[in-house]
Write a protein that holds these residues in place. Structure first.
Motif, PDB file in Angstrom:
ATOM      1  N   THR A  85       0.804  -1.226   0.000  1.00  0.00           N
ATOM      2  CA  THR A  85       0.000   0.000   0.000  1.00  0.00           C
ATOM      3  C   THR A  85       0.830   1.265   0.000  1.00  0.00           C
ATOM      4  O   THR A  85       0.324   2.347  -0.301  1.00  0.00           O
ATOM      5  CB  THR A  85      -0.917   0.028   1.233  1.00  0.00           C
ATOM      6  N   ARG A  87       1.909   2.590   2.641  1.00  0.00           N
ATOM      7  CA  ARG A  87       1.641   3.269   3.907  1.00  0.00           C
ATOM      8  C   ARG A  87       2.769   3.015   4.899  1.00  0.00           C
ATOM      9  O   ARG A  87       3.316   1.911   4.971  1.00  0.00           O
ATOM     10  CB  ARG A  87       0.318   2.788   4.504  1.00  0.00           C
ATOM     11  N   SER A 244       2.316  12.783   5.923  1.00  0.00           N
ATOM     12  CA  SER A 244       2.493  11.530   5.189  1.00  0.00           C
ATOM     13  C   SER A 244       2.325  10.325   6.093  1.00  0.00           C
ATOM     14  O   SER A 244       2.141   9.200   5.615  1.00  0.00           O
ATOM     15  CB  SER A 244       3.880  11.482   4.547  1.00  0.00           C
ATOM     16  N   LYS A 246       4.757   9.216   7.881  1.00  0.00           N
ATOM     17  CA  LYS A 246       6.061   8.554   7.901  1.00  0.00           C
ATOM     18  C   LYS A 246       7.094   9.481   8.532  1.00  0.00           C
ATOM     19  O   LYS A 246       7.534  10.453   7.912  1.00  0.00           O
ATOM     20  CB  LYS A 246       6.511   8.181   6.481  1.00  0.00           C
ATOM     21  N   SER A 378      -5.759  -0.705  10.064  1.00  0.00           N
ATOM     22  CA  SER A 378      -4.814  -1.639   9.452  1.00  0.00           C
ATOM     23  C   SER A 378      -4.890  -2.976  10.183  1.00  0.00           C
ATOM     24  O   SER A 378      -5.538  -3.104  11.223  1.00  0.00           O
ATOM     25  CB  SER A 378      -3.379  -1.097   9.547  1.00  0.00           C
TER      26      SER A 378
END
Length: 489
Positions: A85, A87, A244, A246, A378
């Motif tokens: 993904t 992610r 983001s 991240k 998730s």
């Protein structure tokens, strides 16, 4: 003293041998190093080292070389990316605190968009005794109003001691002027200031990394859980994250900026330090190439462990000071399994903590897994395994897997048919953390001696052993070190 010297030599030989593991051409590569010259060599590419390299090069106009043993910058960020993904999932650093109203500017200079931290520190918990795998039937949390009132009382105490911690240890009181509360055990401070209702929150955010929590001096609890942390929980400080999702994005941008000035997958194998400058030999773990860095100054931004410091030929004063640091060693990771419950967390809590006996959770024996915390929206879970410095990755994985097996055996989670193993998708050593020294060492004037090492033998220090171990606080402390380093050139 003789036996200590022998041990040092043995440790040094062991370190060098390990450093050359997998490099059959070590003699030729060591004899013919590539030589580069820089104003400053920075050791360690975590929050402090990466920040320092940027500021020294971009803001002070100096040439730098940044040495990092991992294959990327970022230290404890530990972002795992799901390739299916794209992610990101942050197994390490979860968010940032905007201190001194300047932290966000460092992200923006790299074009990293940031926003409020909307991620929960923990999904709604189910409390389980991981020693037995059984759910707790009567674990009671403090009422929110009671917890916040206790946190406000804690904040008052923390603010009264703020000058001791920020920025760093520069102004740590001399032995005869150390505030009594600073060295009071956390258990005694909890009683003195009626902090019991805040204990589960403080433990949940810091307790996994502090051994013998209730007997630990208040100052070692307040380092990771200080003024800024308390203010953030109470809504008085703004927390933020990259939009983001991240945290690694910042350090990838720093790496792109620094380019060849970053020496990744590299460790120091030998160093010479003098008032006139330093020479540092570093070896790349992938190519076995040795690079000799000749620099005017060295900025040490890595954890001051014996293993890390051994190649730097410490003198007696440096050894007797830096080797007094003690550490813990956590591992962080991302796991998945169809039987782990989504939208919640399985939180490790000993059976004795039921009925509001919150102190029972404070002194769990290392090593242990702290929980399985589901990342929102998730099927992945964040895990932490805490331990002392003897904890190996192999043992940490065993702790995690055996904990999962106990959850299945106790019926807390239902294993699939046919059974599937827990998938450990990402697992990283956080290395030594929570640098601390015993109370008697503090009373002997340890921090005054530690501060005197700054600039000695052309070496300066930053990082979590010298300042509050929160990224943005580390940057504030580093901003006090860099002008002194530059002035010394």
């Amino acid at each position: 003293m003789l036996s200590e010297a022998k041990n040092t030599v043995l440790i040094g030989l062991l370190y060098v041998d390990l450093a050359w593991a997998g490099c059959p051409d070590k003699l030729s590569s060591a004899a013919n190093p590539k030589t580069i010259r820089r104003d400053v060599v920075v050791i360690g590419g975590g929050a402090s080292g990466a920040y320092s390299a940027v500021r020294l090069r971009e803001d002070y106009g100096l040439s730098v070389a940044l040495v990092e043993k991992e294959a990327q910058l970022g230290g404890h960020v530990n972002t795992w990316v799901d390739l299916a993904t794209g992610r990101g999932f942050d197994a390490g650093v979860q968010s940032y605190v905007d201190v001194a109203n300047s932290s966000t500017a460092f992200f923006r200079r790299f074009g990293i968009e940031i926003g409020p931290n909307t991620r929960p520190a923990q999904q709604p918990p189910v409390y389980v005794d991981f020693a037995t795998g059984k759910k707790l039937s009567n674990y009671i949390l403090p009422a929110t109003t009671d917890r916040n009132d206790a946190l406000r009382r804690y904040l008052v105490v923390a603010e009264s001691l703020l000058s001791v911690f920020e920025p760093g240890w520069w102004t740590f009181p001399k032995p005869d002027a150390i505030p009594q509360d600073l060295l009071l055990s956390f258990g005694d401070a909890m009683v003195k200031y009626n902090l019991t209702s805040a204990l589960p929150q403080i433990l949940g955010l810091t307790g996994g990394g502090i051994k013998d929590f209730m007997n630990s001096p208040l100052m070692w609890v307040m380092r990771p859980f200080g003024v800024d942390m308390a203010r953030t929980i109470l809504g008085l400080n703004a927390g933020f994250i990259p939009t983001s999702g991240k945290n690694q994005d910042l350090y990838d941008a720093i790496l792109k900026l620094l380019g060849p000035d970053s020496l990744l997958s590299s460790t120091v194998v030998k160093a010479k330090r003098a008032d006139e400058g330093v020479t540092v030999d570093v070896r790349n773990a992938e190519t076995c190439q040795v690079t000799r860095i000749v620099a005017k100054k060295l900025l040490y931004a890595a954890s001051p462990t014996r293993e890390n410091l051994e190649p730097f030929s410490l003198d007696e004063t440096e050894r007797e000071t830096l080797y007094k640091f003690q550490f813990t060693r956590p591992f962080v990771g991302v796991v998945s399994h169809p039987s782990l419950p989504l939208g919640t967390s399985l939180s490790n809590m000993p059976e004795e903590a039921q009925g509001g006996n919150w102190t029972a959770a404070a002194n769990r024996e290392f090593p242990y897994a702290s929980g399985f915390n589901n990342f929102a929206n998730s099927s992945f879970f964040r895990v932490i395994v805490g331990g002392d410095t003897t904890l190996t990755e192999k043992r940490a994985r065993e702790v995690l897997l055996s904990t999962f097996d106990r959850l299945v055996a106790a019926g807390t989670i239902n294993q699939t048919d046919p059974p599937q193993p827990l998938k450990i998708l990402y697992f990283k050593n956080h290395y030594q953390m929570n640098a601390h020294v015993p109370t008697d060492v503090i009373r002997s004037g340890f921090f005054q001696i530690l501060n005197s090492l700054q600039g000695r033998r052309s070496t300066w220090y930053t990082g979590s052993a010298w300042a509050t171990p929160i990224t943005t606080s580390l940057w504030v402390f580093t901003d006090t070190v860099l002008p002194k380093l530059v002035e010394s050139l």
